[in-house]
Write a protein that holds these residues in place. Structure first.
Motif: not given
Length: 166
Positions: A113-120
């Motif tokens: 569900d990670s939508p962007d580089p930071d959350s990934l």
């Protein structure tokens, strides 16, 4: 132009050689491992030196952000093998009957569900200690191209436990 790494040539060879030599450059590994975000990684001399070696300064901004994720995540990987990231998250080696996956289904789904580089990056840092080894180049390419296609590839490759094992 999309960036794809291969282990034996070009930027992929430089990246793989850099990763292999992290054991000798313990200071850089330690600093990269302590970074808590792609932005922190991008500000580190170790990251900037690698970018210069790759000639990556002309990459688009999104590529540099994703490459910071790659560098940060690879600094945590200790061993390279032929398993894809999803396989490394779903199976211990050697496999024993009744084993639960190293990365639970719920944690794996949250990672997808990670939508962007930071959350990934944040999600990967949580699962990395649970994985023993992974194909470094496949992981780098997947992180660089994170999106629906990679998420589907990981979902198809993850070895979902049988309902009866629960």
């Amino acid at each position: 132009m999309a960036v794809y790494f291969t282990k034996d040539e070009g930027s992929g060879k430089v990246l793989f050689d850099w990763w292999e030599n992290l054991d000798q450059d313990r200071a850089s590994r330690a600093v990269l491992r302590r970074a808590s975000s792609p932005t922190e990684i991008a500000l580190l001399p170790a990251y900037q030196r690698l970018c210069r070696r790759l000639g990556a300064l002309n990459w688009k901004a999104w590529e540099r952000d994703r490459f910071a994720v790659v560098v940060g995540v690879l600094s945590h990987i200790k061993a390279n093998d032929a398993r894809s990231p999803a396989q490394a998250m779903s199976k211990h080696e050697p496999v024993k009957p009744g084993d639960k996956p190293p990365v639970s289904e719920l944690r794996f789904m949250r990672l997808l569900d990670s939508p962007d580089p930071d959350s990934l990056f944040s999600g990967m840092r949580r699962v990395l200690p649970l994985m023993r080894s992974v194909d470094v180049i496949v992981l780098a390419n997947d992180l660089m191209h994170w999106g629906d296609a990679v998420k589907k590839k990981w979902a198809y490759s993850y070895e979902w436990p049988d309902e009866s094992v629960r």
